[in-house]
Design a protein around this motif. Sequence first.
Motif, PDB file in Angstrom:
ATOM      1  N   THR A  46       0.122  -1.407  -5.547  1.00 48.02           N
ATOM      2  CA  THR A  46      -0.376  -0.472  -4.529  1.00 48.02           C
ATOM      3  C   THR A  46      -0.923  -1.751  -3.367  1.00 48.02           C
ATOM      4  O   THR A  46      -1.665  -2.470  -3.892  1.00 48.02           O
ATOM      5  CB  THR A  46      -1.502   0.426  -4.923  1.00 48.02           C
ATOM      6  OG1 THR A  46      -0.890   1.228  -5.908  1.00 48.02           O
ATOM      7  CG2 THR A  46      -1.730   1.283  -3.661  1.00 48.02           C
ATOM      8  N   TYR A  47      -0.239  -1.392  -2.345  1.00 43.52           N
ATOM      9  CA  TYR A  47      -0.678  -2.299  -0.973  1.00 43.52           C
ATOM     10  C   TYR A  47      -1.245  -1.202  -0.081  1.00 43.52           C
ATOM     11  O   TYR A  47      -0.250  -0.637   0.424  1.00 43.52           O
ATOM     12  CB  TYR A  47       0.229  -3.364  -0.909  1.00 43.52           C
ATOM     13  CG  TYR A  47       0.212  -4.036   0.632  1.00 43.52           C
ATOM     14  CD1 TYR A  47      -1.218  -4.614   1.027  1.00 43.52           C
ATOM     15  CD2 TYR A  47       0.726  -3.550   2.024  1.00 43.52           C
ATOM     16  CE1 TYR A  47      -1.384  -5.185   1.924  1.00 43.52           C
ATOM     17  CE2 TYR A  47       0.502  -4.135   3.100  1.00 43.52           C
ATOM     18  CZ  TYR A  47      -0.699  -5.016   3.047  1.00 43.52           C
ATOM     19  OH  TYR A  47      -0.768  -5.732   4.472  1.00 43.52           O
ATOM     20  N   ASN A  50      -5.848  -4.151   3.548  1.00 43.13           N
ATOM     21  CA  ASN A  50      -6.061  -5.185   3.156  1.00 43.13           C
ATOM     22  C   ASN A  50      -6.448  -5.518   1.739  1.00 43.13           C
ATOM     23  O   ASN A  50      -7.008  -6.357   1.043  1.00 43.13           O
ATOM     24  CB  ASN A  50      -7.456  -5.698   4.124  1.00 43.13           C
ATOM     25  CG  ASN A  50      -8.434  -4.756   3.445  1.00 43.13           C
ATOM     26  OD1 ASN A  50      -8.343  -3.862   2.997  1.00 43.13           O
ATOM     27  ND2 ASN A  50      -9.958  -4.943   3.791  1.00 43.13           N
ATOM     28  N   ARG A  51      -5.759  -4.592   0.790  1.00 44.57           N
ATOM     29  CA  ARG A  51      -6.183  -4.343  -0.531  1.00 44.57           C
ATOM     30  C   ARG A  51      -4.992  -4.477  -1.333  1.00 44.57           C
ATOM     31  O   ARG A  51      -3.597  -3.794  -0.835  1.00 44.57           O
ATOM     32  CB  ARG A  51      -6.798  -3.111  -0.684  1.00 44.57           C
ATOM     33  CG  ARG A  51      -7.154  -2.911  -2.228  1.00 44.57           C
ATOM     34  CD  ARG A  51      -7.888  -1.337  -2.277  1.00 44.57           C
ATOM     35  NE  ARG A  51      -9.222  -1.306  -1.670  1.00 44.57           N
ATOM     36  CZ  ARG A  51     -10.210  -1.314  -2.305  1.00 44.57           C
ATOM     37  NH1 ARG A  51     -10.312  -1.536  -3.540  1.00 44.57           N
ATOM     38  NH2 ARG A  51     -11.295  -1.380  -1.459  1.00 44.57           N
ATOM     39  N   LEU A  52      -4.717  -5.082  -2.281  1.00 44.53           N
ATOM     40  CA  LEU A  52      -3.565  -5.101  -3.327  1.00 44.53           C
ATOM     41  C   LEU A  52      -3.977  -4.855  -4.714  1.00 44.53           C
ATOM     42  O   LEU A  52      -5.250  -5.600  -5.192  1.00 44.53           O
ATOM     43  CB  LEU A  52      -2.853  -6.465  -3.173  1.00 44.53           C
ATOM     44  CG  LEU A  52      -1.614  -6.613  -4.139  1.00 44.53           C
ATOM     45  CD1 LEU A  52      -0.566  -5.558  -3.836  1.00 44.53           C
ATOM     46  CD2 LEU A  52      -1.125  -8.118  -4.080  1.00 44.53           C
ATOM     47  N   SER A  53      -3.546  -3.924  -5.573  1.00 46.72           N
ATOM     48  CA  SER A  53      -3.672  -3.956  -6.906  1.00 46.72           C
ATOM     49  C   SER A  53      -2.447  -3.541  -7.683  1.00 46.72           C
ATOM     50  O   SER A  53      -1.699  -3.035  -7.074  1.00 46.72           O
ATOM     51  CB  SER A  53      -4.752  -2.709  -7.150  1.00 46.72           C
ATOM     52  OG  SER A  53      -4.104  -1.525  -6.549  1.00 46.72           O
TER      53      SER A  53
END
Length: 256
Positions: A46-47, A50-53
């Motif tokens: 998941t992007y 400003n966040r990626l997991s």
Amino acid sequence: MAGQLGKNTVTVGLGAAYLPSYEGSKDYQFSPAPAALAYIDGHTITYIGNRLSVDLIGDKANRDWDIQAGPIGVVNLDRTTTSGIDDPRVRALGKIGAAVELGGYVGIGKIGVVTSPYDRLSVSVSYRHDVTGVHDSGIWQPSVNYFTPLSTKAAVGLFATAEHVGRGYARRYFSITPDQSAASGLPVYNARSGWKDWSVGGLATYSITGNLLKGWKVVGGLTYGRMVNDFGDSPIVSQAGSRSQWLSALGLAYTF
């Protein structure tokens, strides 16, 4: 989203977000809102902005439960520029460098809870720490999420989350030193670590070509957040900004 339907998919999207000009601001601005979601062999990447997991634990072995764990990274761009900040007092506090926050998360989800065999209720908690020395502290974030498809073309989701931040974060973003007070006119303030905020929100998507598993779709979301404790009491928020924080976004996405 597509992972809820059990198919390997990749979704990419771009939209516009209307959000506070800094964390705790009462003034708003538009910003690009890129996003991507890949669901491959039970693993989710998941992007969002400003966040990626990345979920490293596949969920195909047991379709009723989804165990989640993996790395998470956030680039904190709050007040890295002052050009979009309307309040001259906050501009006078100066710029803050971009903080890279890395960590991980764990969670569990139950599939087939209320509305269909494909809806999912999940809870998770993440921890990340600034590795760039900008605020040099940690952030805990518990979350609750619910997702359900309404048809082959439409789906909705709801979520609630909160953040607990360390002393360095409180000092960097919400405290005011004597020099900053002299430059801005805001009073000296020393913020302490603790719960920073909570937020609730929802999103909806509707396919305009094909269905949820393929083609173009419209995606929109709305979030309400509330700054609390020392963070809501900081003059940066209580005098120059607002404890209430809204975020809305609307865009197009393509799933293949």
